[in-house]
Write an enzyme that holds these catalytic residues in place. Structure first.
Site, mmCIF file in Angstrom:
data_model
loop_
_atom_site.group_PDB
_atom_site.id
_atom_site.type_symbol
_atom_site.label_atom_id
_atom_site.label_comp_id
_atom_site.label_asym_id
_atom_site.label_seq_id
_atom_site.Cartn_x
_atom_site.Cartn_y
_atom_site.Cartn_z
ATOM 1 C CG ASP A 147 1.181 1.474 0.137
ATOM 2 O OD1 ASP A 147 0.373 1.317 1.066
ATOM 3 O OD2 ASP A 147 0.827 1.586 -1.051
ATOM 4 C CB SER A 193 -0.755 4.428 -3.758
ATOM 5 O OG SER A 193 -0.521 3.185 -3.139
#
Length: 619
Positions: free
Chosen positions: A329, A172
């Site tokens: 992100d 992530s």
């Protein structure tokens, strides 16, 4: 034993470290690892006599946190690398075989982001292909994407394709050195206990890699492999239209949007989502549009850090006359939003502020589009226990239901699945760390859908001559100001973290929590790690027990609610604090000042950063 200078890969017996447990771990690693670069890392440490680092790398294993397995890429059983991914997938296979008699008919979904590390010959795509190789070696069908995808595409595909599980290789928004292994169950939600613990047990039972597990390219030619990219992308975009309520407005809006994908996977998918909603495409940040595992233009690849990491986006927006910046992100499961104000300054919304806006928006759209006779009491929104309680206040006034869960979307996703299966309507869910779920097509946070929903909301507000910041004030004036602050300290010593939290559990006497923090009286204490809640008659927390991480919440007599907890994915101690006002009362400045004072005392008295060597958040 070999001589101290010997680090030849062909040695049958490595030199001794003088520690039998460590010797056994080194022996296992050198026997099992077929990646020359990670083998060489262990051999070099052995040659240099770096026993402590060898012990750190080889004598402990990763465990499932709030987002699956996550660690540094590199050699060692505690890191993400070829061998540990193979071992984990073999453990997964053994566990799934027990759980699903139809495993060989339904198969698994595998996705990956764009991370990579040259010095370990480790990339998300390579790890995904090794994951596939393990499963294919046991004749398990595999749906492996031919291209990098947003993390939410994996849980979406699990449900659409009726697979038994899904695996996403991603870390992530973590630093570039990290990678991870995220697991979804057949319901499309991340795994919780007991699945995580049972998988770890299965890994330990047979950790030695099967010979076919190393056949990285097996997925390229196996008849059991299928590429779901086109089908899932098309289906996802079609389902996305269900939460588009103002397509005609979107088509003619004068608003311009800038989007940055933070060197990750998001560009193509956000462009497609905008098209699905009738928008012109958002303006991409050219330097950050394409995947780059080094995240070259940002100090850290986390849009949650605010204006300091959004510099390129904001300058481009100013140049292009765009008033709204959307930042996903690197794996596109989270979203940050910034809006240009009339003062010429940018407002970067916090996770809690954007959630207040999106929650308000999703409820407004539901009210305008719901069928006659729809019961608002069957409508739900959810948030994690460390997030703002703003939606609780909205629910209280509007009549819908609000629930909170433990931190992590794995808890939210599983609870939502239960609610939906029982005929409830879930409009929205969030966690303060800029994770949002609009609708229920994906039972996880989703930055792609959140980006386009935020764009539609901004478009609608603009048609009413109001911006998002002004609407946020209206929400607070209607439902009460909710002033929150979240930050963190870095702490790389697990023993220090344990000592900090154990001190709070035995503050002035054994098994006694603090009654004061400086001058502020404490009304209630909830310790999710121990299952304790002083506000309950039986003293038991309503939240599930969470022994794998530390989390204590203090409710102060002045109304402040503050939580201290450890991150499930990074070496951080986080704090979350919120002061809530009453609807219609303009007490914002008082709440802000009071919150600032409580946080200062909380940090100094309970975390003791100087004494414990904690590193303040800084960029």
């Amino acid at each position: 034993m070999g001589e101290a200078g010997d680090v030849n890969s062909n040695l049958l017996i490595p030199r001794s470290t003088g520690d039998s447990q460590l010797d056994a771990a080194v022996w296992q690693w050198l026997q099992w690892d077929k990646n020359p670069k990670t083998r060489a890392q262990i051999e070099t440490l052995l040659h240099d006599g770096k026993n402590k680092e060898l012990r750190d790398r080889l004598c402990r294993r990763m465990s499932f946190g709030t987002a699956g397995l996550r660690s540094s890429m590199g050699a060692g059983f505690c890191n993400i690398n070829d061998l540990t991914i193979i071992q984990t997938t073999q453990g997964m296979y053994h566990y799934l075989e027990k759980c699903f008699p139809d495993l060989k008919q339904r198969g698994l979904v595998i996705g990956y982001d764009t991370r990579g590390q040259v010095i370990s010959n480790c990339s998300s795509k390579r790890l995904a292909k090794l994951t596939a190789a393990v499963l294919l070696s046991k004749a398990i069908p595999v749906y492996i994407f031919s291209k990098y995808v947003p993390t939410p595409f994996v849980p979406y595909a699990v449900q659409k394709l009726r697979a038994v599980a899904g695996i996403m290789i991603t870390a992530s928004h973590n630093r570039k050195e990290d990678n991870g292994y995220k697991v979804y169950w057949e319901n499309g939600a991340q795994i919780t206990s007991p699945h995580d613990k049972e998988i770890l047990k299965c890994i330990e039972v047979s950790p030695e890699p099967w010979s076919d597990s190393w056949r990285e390219n097996q997925a390229d030619s196996s008849p059991l492999t299928r590429d779901p990219l086109e089908e899932i992308t098309n289906s996802y975009m079609e389902d996305l239209r269900r939460i588009c309520f103002h397509r005609e407005l979107n088509m003619k809006t004068p608003l311009k949007f800038v989007h940055t994908s933070f060197h990750g996977v998001g560009h193509d998918y956000v462009q497609s989502a905008f098209k699905a909603f009738g928008f012109n495409p958002p303006i991409p940040v050219p330097e950050q549009k394409d995947p780059d595992p080094n995240f070259s233009t940002v100090k850290c690849p986390n849009p949650e850090e605010g204006e300091c990491v959004l510099e390129l986006s904001l300058r481009l927006a100013e140049k292009e006359g765009a008033r709204v910046v959307l930042a996903t992100d690197p794996d596109a499961d989270r979203l940050a939003v910034a809006e240009l104000q009339d003062t010429g300054r940018w407002k970067v919304f916090t996770g809690n502020e954007l959630a207040a806006l999106l929650g308000w928006w999703m409820f407004l759209c539901w009210k305008k589009s719901c069928t006659k006779g729809s019961d608002v009491r069957n409508v739900y929104m959810l948030a994690t226990a460390v997030s703002s309680s703003i939606l609780r206040s909205v629910a209280s006034k509007e009549g819908f239901k609000f629930e909170e869960t433990l931190p992590g979307f794995k808890w939210i996703g599983n609870r939502i699945k239960t609610l939906v299966d029982n005929g409830k309507t879930v409009l929205f869910a969030f966690e303060e760390s800029i994770g949002y779920m609009c609708g229920t097509s994906v039972l996880d946070k989703d930055g792609v859908s959140a980006a386009v929903v935020a764009a539609e909301m901004a478009t609608y507000l603009d048609s009413k001559n109001i911006n998002m910041a002004e609407q946020l004030v209206k929400i607070y004036e209607t439902y009460g100001y909710h002033i929150s602050k979240t930050s963190y300290f870095l702490c790389y010593e697990p023993a220090t973290i344990k000592r900090i939290f154990e001190r709070l559990r035995n503050y002035e006497a054994p098994k006694r929590y603090p009654e004061f923090c400086g001058p502020y009286g404490i009304l209630h204490v909830r310790d999710a790690t121990m299952g304790y809640d002083s506000s309950q008659q039986n003293k038991k927390s309503l939240l599930p027990l969470s022994k794998s991480s530390q989390m204590i919440t203090f409710t102060f007599q002045n109304g402040c609610v503050a939580t201290l907890r450890t991150s499930g994915t990074e070496p951080k101690i986080k704090y979350y604090a919120e002061m809530c006002g009453s609807p219609g009362q303009g007490e914002k400045s008082f709440l802000e000042e009071e919150l600032k004072k409580v946080i200062a005392v909380l940090v100094e008295n309970f975390l003791e950063p100087s004494k414990n060597g904690l590193i303040w958040r800084s960029l």
